[in-house]
Design a protein around this motif. Sequence first.
Motif, PDB file in Angstrom:
ATOM      1  N   GLY A  44       0.838  -1.211   0.000  1.00  0.00           N
ATOM      2  CA  GLY A  44       0.000   0.000   0.000  1.00  0.00           C
ATOM      3  C   GLY A  44       0.864   1.249   0.000  1.00  0.00           C
ATOM      4  O   GLY A  44       0.444   2.316   0.445  1.00  0.00           O
ATOM      5  N   THR A  96       1.811   3.297  -2.160  1.00  0.00           N
ATOM      6  CA  THR A  96       1.407   4.487  -2.919  1.00  0.00           C
ATOM      7  C   THR A  96       0.067   5.003  -2.407  1.00  0.00           C
ATOM      8  O   THR A  96      -0.520   5.908  -2.985  1.00  0.00           O
ATOM      9  N   GLY A  97      -0.435   4.403  -1.331  1.00  0.00           N
ATOM     10  CA  GLY A  97      -1.742   4.786  -0.789  1.00  0.00           C
ATOM     11  C   GLY A  97      -1.633   5.901   0.237  1.00  0.00           C
ATOM     12  O   GLY A  97      -0.597   6.571   0.346  1.00  0.00           O
ATOM     13  N   LYS A  98      -2.693   6.059   1.003  1.00  0.00           N
ATOM     14  CA  LYS A  98      -2.756   7.207   1.928  1.00  0.00           C
ATOM     15  C   LYS A  98      -1.744   7.040   3.073  1.00  0.00           C
ATOM     16  O   LYS A  98      -0.846   7.853   3.225  1.00  0.00           O
ATOM     17  N   THR A  99      -1.886   5.993   3.881  1.00  0.00           N
ATOM     18  CA  THR A  99      -0.946   5.852   5.003  1.00  0.00           C
ATOM     19  C   THR A  99       0.434   5.403   4.500  1.00  0.00           C
ATOM     20  O   THR A  99       1.451   5.930   4.935  1.00  0.00           O
ATOM     21  N   SER A 101       3.813  -1.639  -5.373  1.00  0.00           N
ATOM     22  CA  SER A 101       2.770  -1.020  -6.193  1.00  0.00           C
ATOM     23  C   SER A 101       2.456  -1.951  -7.350  1.00  0.00           C
ATOM     24  O   SER A 101       3.368  -2.562  -7.913  1.00  0.00           O
ATOM     25  N   ARG A 102       1.185  -2.025  -7.722  1.00  0.00           N
ATOM     26  CA  ARG A 102       0.841  -2.845  -8.882  1.00  0.00           C
ATOM     27  C   ARG A 102       1.479  -2.293 -10.141  1.00  0.00           C
ATOM     28  O   ARG A 102       1.789  -3.014 -11.073  1.00  0.00           O
ATOM     29  N   PHE A 149       3.888  -5.439  -7.137  1.00  0.00           N
ATOM     30  CA  PHE A 149       3.355  -6.332  -6.102  1.00  0.00           C
ATOM     31  C   PHE A 149       1.837  -6.265  -6.172  1.00  0.00           C
ATOM     32  O   PHE A 149       1.248  -5.190  -6.109  1.00  0.00           O
ATOM     33  N   ASP A 150       1.220  -7.450  -6.334  1.00  0.00           N
ATOM     34  CA  ASP A 150      -0.248  -7.498  -6.435  1.00  0.00           C
ATOM     35  C   ASP A 150      -0.738  -8.647  -5.559  1.00  0.00           C
ATOM     36  O   ASP A 150      -0.362  -9.805  -5.778  1.00  0.00           O
ATOM     37  N   TRP A 151      -1.562  -8.308  -4.574  1.00  0.00           N
ATOM     38  CA  TRP A 151      -2.082  -9.341  -3.675  1.00  0.00           C
ATOM     39  C   TRP A 151      -2.783 -10.461  -4.443  1.00  0.00           C
ATOM     40  O   TRP A 151      -2.834 -11.597  -3.981  1.00  0.00           O
ATOM     41  N   PHE A 152      -3.361 -10.132  -5.602  1.00  0.00           N
ATOM     42  CA  PHE A 152      -4.128 -11.140  -6.350  1.00  0.00           C
ATOM     43  C   PHE A 152      -3.279 -11.886  -7.374  1.00  0.00           C
ATOM     44  O   PHE A 152      -3.807 -12.651  -8.175  1.00  0.00           O
ATOM     45  N   SER A 184      -4.326  -1.808  10.470  1.00  0.00           N
ATOM     46  CA  SER A 184      -5.648  -2.383  10.706  1.00  0.00           C
ATOM     47  C   SER A 184      -6.650  -1.260  10.987  1.00  0.00           C
ATOM     48  O   SER A 184      -6.531  -0.167  10.416  1.00  0.00           O
ATOM     49  N   PRO A 220      -6.104   2.599  13.590  1.00  0.00           N
ATOM     50  CA  PRO A 220      -6.643   3.953  13.537  1.00  0.00           C
ATOM     51  C   PRO A 220      -8.166   3.960  13.557  1.00  0.00           C
ATOM     52  O   PRO A 220      -8.812   3.023  13.069  1.00  0.00           O
ATOM     53  N   THR A 221      -8.709   5.035  14.101  1.00  0.00           N
ATOM     54  CA  THR A 221     -10.142   5.261  13.967  1.00  0.00           C
ATOM     55  C   THR A 221     -10.406   5.817  12.556  1.00  0.00           C
ATOM     56  O   THR A 221      -9.539   5.770  11.680  1.00  0.00           O
ATOM     57  N   PHE A 261     -10.626   8.047   9.305  1.00  0.00           N
ATOM     58  CA  PHE A 261      -9.650   9.055   8.844  1.00  0.00           C
ATOM     59  C   PHE A 261     -10.325  10.412   8.612  1.00  0.00           C
ATOM     60  O   PHE A 261     -11.407  10.483   7.996  1.00  0.00           O
ATOM     61  N   ASN A 309     -11.043  11.047   4.931  1.00  0.00           N
ATOM     62  CA  ASN A 309     -12.217  10.518   4.213  1.00  0.00           C
ATOM     63  C   ASN A 309     -13.098  11.644   3.655  1.00  0.00           C
ATOM     64  O   ASN A 309     -13.799  11.449   2.660  1.00  0.00           O
TER      65      ASN A 309
END
Length: 267
Positions: A7, A9-12, A31-32, A45-48, A99, A129-130, A132, A135
């Motif tokens: 993740g 390239t994602g937010k966290t 990153s995919r 990297f791709d989880w699928f 998580s 985290p609670t 975000f 969002n």
Amino acid sequence: MTTFVTGGTGKTGGELVQLLHKNNHSVLVASRSSIAPSPLRSVVFDWFDPSTFENPFKAAQDIDKIYLVAPPVFDSLPIVMPFIDYAISKGVKRFIHGSSSAMDKGDITDGKIHEYLVDSGVDYAIIRPTWFIDNFGTFYLSSIRDNNEIPSVAEDGRVAFVSVKDISQAACDAIVSPESWNSEVFVVGPKLYSYDEVANLLTNVLGKKITHRRLMHEESRAFWEKFGLAPNYAAMLTEMEAKIADGYEENIIRSSNVLTGKCTLED
Ligand SMILES: NC(=O)c1ccc[n+]([C@@H]2O[C@H](COP(=O)([O-])OP(=O)(O)OC[C@H]3O[C@@H](n4cnc5c(N)ncnc54)[C@H](OP(=O)(O)O)[C@@H]3O)[C@@H](O)[C@H]2O)c1
């Protein structure tokens, strides 16, 4: 030693890789598309696609820690578990799992991963985290911009909305800590807000009336499905949001293992 950031390239994950880099910590970004901000190294990297699981270990021989963000599917453990096992066999010593406050150890999705990490005996930190702050600029953005509303099933419940910056700092601290935390930690913002209060804040900032639209559960599920999420995952998000109405997120701030960030919605 290198930390592999899923993740990344994602937010966290995106904030985390910058923090680690600034701390002169070696980072490899997943990153995919294999596109990472320069000068960071990245791998496909791709989880699928399990054939990509060996890529990080080919790119860096010294990976000892992993920041783990699971794919957004209802039952993610069967997808993530083979990679955890493989990574441990390649010498990874510590997992930092992104998580959620609403998923206890053993709960579906991230709670199952939490449980698996604990049971595996590897070093770990579970970052919980609670909801975000961010969002309101992502999931709720088009509702706010186009319909002047924040839709939710949260009713009058309150959340100490937390910033991606504060979550990433917590993950960074867990990575650079000489001793592994081997615990879960809730990460929250410093101030509680109801969704009505958020709507009032946005009204003042945007100069147009924003309201909190109180959804029925089936409306909420349809809202989340619009983001391409499967019906069971959308239903899970609705249930998680409904916990806000029951005071679950407000009670989190009184837990013993809480990290309180600095950023508020007013920032
Ligand atoms: N939003 C909230 O209020 C909230 C609250 C509590 C907890 N959480 C949880 O916090 C965790 C971290 O969230 P986040 O916002 O940082 O994540 P995010 O930004 O949604 O994550 C997106 C990242 O996941 C990667 N990704 C997507 N599909 C992938 C796949 N098939 N294989 C590999 N990588 C994939 C993307 O990389 P590429 O596109 O480059 O491949 C991107 O870097 C998540 O588990 C989330 O559920 C969220």
